[in-house]
Design a protein around this motif. Sequence first.
Motif, PDB file in Angstrom:
ATOM      1  N   VAL A 211     -35.674 -19.865  20.970  1.00  0.00           N
ATOM      2  CA  VAL A 211     -36.110 -21.225  20.644  1.00  0.00           C
ATOM      3  C   VAL A 211     -37.623 -21.283  20.581  1.00  0.00           C
ATOM      4  O   VAL A 211     -38.324 -20.556  21.292  1.00  0.00           O
ATOM      5  N   TRP A 212     -38.126 -22.150  19.708  1.00  0.00           N
ATOM      6  CA  TRP A 212     -39.553 -22.456  19.620  1.00  0.00           C
ATOM      7  C   TRP A 212     -39.724 -23.956  19.619  1.00  0.00           C
ATOM      8  O   TRP A 212     -39.194 -24.642  18.743  1.00  0.00           O
ATOM      9  N   GLU A 213     -40.430 -24.464  20.596  1.00  0.00           N
ATOM     10  CA  GLU A 213     -40.824 -25.873  20.642  1.00  0.00           C
ATOM     11  C   GLU A 213     -42.309 -25.912  20.323  1.00  0.00           C
ATOM     12  O   GLU A 213     -43.142 -25.601  21.172  1.00  0.00           O
ATOM     13  N   PRO A 214     -42.681 -26.261  19.064  1.00  0.00           N
ATOM     14  CA  PRO A 214     -44.095 -26.222  18.662  1.00  0.00           C
ATOM     15  C   PRO A 214     -44.989 -26.969  19.646  1.00  0.00           C
ATOM     16  O   PRO A 214     -44.688 -28.093  20.055  1.00  0.00           O
TER      17      PRO A 214
ATOM     18  N   ASP B  56     -50.677 -21.493  19.484  1.00  0.00           N
ATOM     19  CA  ASP B  56     -49.272 -21.471  19.094  1.00  0.00           C
ATOM     20  C   ASP B  56     -49.045 -20.481  17.958  1.00  0.00           C
ATOM     21  O   ASP B  56     -49.990 -20.051  17.284  1.00  0.00           O
TER      22      ASP B  56
ATOM     23  N   ALA C  76     -45.425 -26.314  22.684  1.00  0.00           N
ATOM     24  CA  ALA C  76     -44.943 -26.279  24.063  1.00  0.00           C
ATOM     25  C   ALA C  76     -44.623 -24.857  24.521  1.00  0.00           C
ATOM     26  O   ALA C  76     -45.284 -24.314  25.401  1.00  0.00           O
TER      27      ALA C  76
ATOM     28  N   LEU D 269     -42.240 -20.891  23.523  1.00  0.00           N
ATOM     29  CA  LEU D 269     -41.367 -20.059  22.702  1.00  0.00           C
ATOM     30  C   LEU D 269     -40.661 -19.101  23.646  1.00  0.00           C
ATOM     31  O   LEU D 269     -41.287 -18.549  24.561  1.00  0.00           O
ATOM     32  N   GLU D 270     -39.356 -18.902  23.431  1.00  0.00           N
ATOM     33  CA  GLU D 270     -38.591 -18.020  24.315  1.00  0.00           C
ATOM     34  C   GLU D 270     -37.939 -16.897  23.526  1.00  0.00           C
ATOM     35  O   GLU D 270     -37.268 -17.131  22.515  1.00  0.00           O
TER      36      GLU D 270
ATOM     37  N   THR E 137     -45.542 -19.931  27.334  1.00  0.00           N
ATOM     38  CA  THR E 137     -45.920 -21.336  27.464  1.00  0.00           C
ATOM     39  C   THR E 137     -47.311 -21.531  26.875  1.00  0.00           C
ATOM     40  O   THR E 137     -48.229 -20.774  27.178  1.00  0.00           O
TER      41      THR E 137
END
Length: 673
Positions: free
Chosen positions: A271-274, A74, A276, A278-279, A338
């Motif tokens: 967006v970043w979902e730690p 990540d 999971a 990043l877009e 991903t």
Amino acid sequence: MPKNKKWLALLVFAVAALVMSACAPATPEQVVVTVEVPGEEQVIVVTATPAPEAAPGAKEYDPEGVYRVGVFEDVTTLNYWAANGPDNTVWNSYMLPPRLALYGLSDRTFQFVPGIAAAMPEPLVQEGDFWVATIPLRQDVFWSDGTPVTAKDFAFTANTALKFGLIAGNWGAWYDGSFLDRVEAVDDYTVKIYYHTKPGLARHEYGTLQAPILAAHFWEPLVAEAAAPIDALGPEPSEEELTAAQTEAQDNLFAIDPTGEPLAGTFLFKVWEPGAFLEDPANPNFADKGVTVIQYANGAYQELWPDGTEKFSFYGEATGDIAAQFEVGPHVASAVFTIYGSQDAALLALQAGEIDFVLNPLGLQRGLLEQVQGNPNITVIENSVNGFRYMAFNCRRAPMSDVNFRQAVAILIDKEFVTGTVLQGIAFPLYTFVPAGNAFWYFDDVPKLGQGLTREERINQAVALLEGAGYKWENDQKPVWDAGNRQVVPGGRLIMPDGKPVPELQLWAPSAGYDPLRSTFAIWIETWLREFGIPVTANLAGFNVLVPRIFSEQDFDMYILGWSLGLFPDYLRDFFHSEQAVLDGNNAAGYINPEFDALADQLLTCDALDTCKEIANQVQLMLATEVPYVLLFDTGIVEAYNSANIEFPYTQTLSGLQFGGHSAKNYVRVYKK
């Protein structure tokens, strides 16, 4: 090519050497290139990479498609100041959106070309006590919020780095206060760079001129608040007071939440979902979208605007055979990264069609490669590498502080055995600090400690070396080779020259899930050192656990990591200079040698490639002798992508499509389903 740009002519020479080593097309075409050098002509043979054939006619590109990328680590921050400082990891460089700069290096051939600058730079001129460069900027570049990118943005970024004393990660090379005094915005579209000490190629062309630019109108109020400890200082603070204030201010800067930051590169941030994903959505208003890049077989480089008119052309006449041609994107709607738990999981996702490409600075392991080679939808490519994996010593602690100890350890490590026998040839041993793939700077004539020795010879050499330096073994029980059983009879504990036994030592390395090659090396090194009387324990941990321990805390005895390297080898200085032997500095090993500093500093002031080459050779010779790192191995960069879903305009380039983190997604196209 402009006659007064000596360094541009010399850069072509270096690029030609690089292209010959990095490009390996299936049907190469050799082209003779004549390069201008003041007073003479250099004739070079270049291997050109032909432009790829068009995709099958049945397939159409989808400009609204998503480029799906698999990663197995990540990001650690969204703050660009931190991501290129104490959090300077390859994963942050891969996934965070790119920043613009005055100049950059062309994709694939790495030629020096304008970015947001409106022209190539003129040579530095002296004005009083300063060496200055005045550079005009383009007026067609805008931040994502519609604000123009101006000279103020560049001046703000540079002056902030100087004020905060940023040296960690990449900042010390980009905006180096040992040379750079300040940057001024002469007007909205003209910058003036002031150096108090004349810089060489490393700190001007490869440093400040290629440094990132951040949006002043967003960052100014945030930086002003972070700088409070510095602003509170008196008019003439002591060096200790300034350092303490800058350290506090840096912590403030690195902790800033950059939500809403305007960007201007090929991709933005969404967006970043730690843990999971990043877009990064495509920037629809990227200033160079649709520009055609043409790289000619004779070495010329050209860019055309979307209407076909010439944007610029350098490095010879833009005529003749074309080696490569591609259109600048982005050609997709977004890039989604991903995060998978391991290389294996990412590769399974690739085979299942869930992702299009796997970003992997380690290169695809041969065992995993075998899993995809029969898949008709997956294409595998291999390129030369510009990096190395290494073991470092904490030179602040005994016995690692003793060059004799470091040399003995280097002799005991059998790189050929691990790479050839244990790893079955999937890696190759390294002894030089510039990889062979970076052909112009490569220097092979260095001490290669332990190369070609048997286990018996390694033991005998290491014993003789340490005994000569005053070391002993408990009960005078030295390790010896048992010829009958073909094994080492372990020695007693090694006793240092001061009479104290070598303490229990910890060797930190990546876990097998992250990099089985480095974890394998760590286990073998533990075995070899223990039988020699050096009590070492290999501790295997996650990548994002190792980085702060090593660079921010510097709590280790030895560690194994790796570097992806730049083309100009100023890293030979920055990884080992005493200036960087501070918390979050690049010299985590704490190697300090005034003689080395004096020699390596010349890499920052040399302004001709032939002179810089001689200095780089001497630096490599000293490092191979002093051994702050034991270089271990590397692999060719093997990459796999889903060619049924995506297309790249080229695949042959030094360190692969992932080099720099952004090249692939700038040009990739997604097929319509």
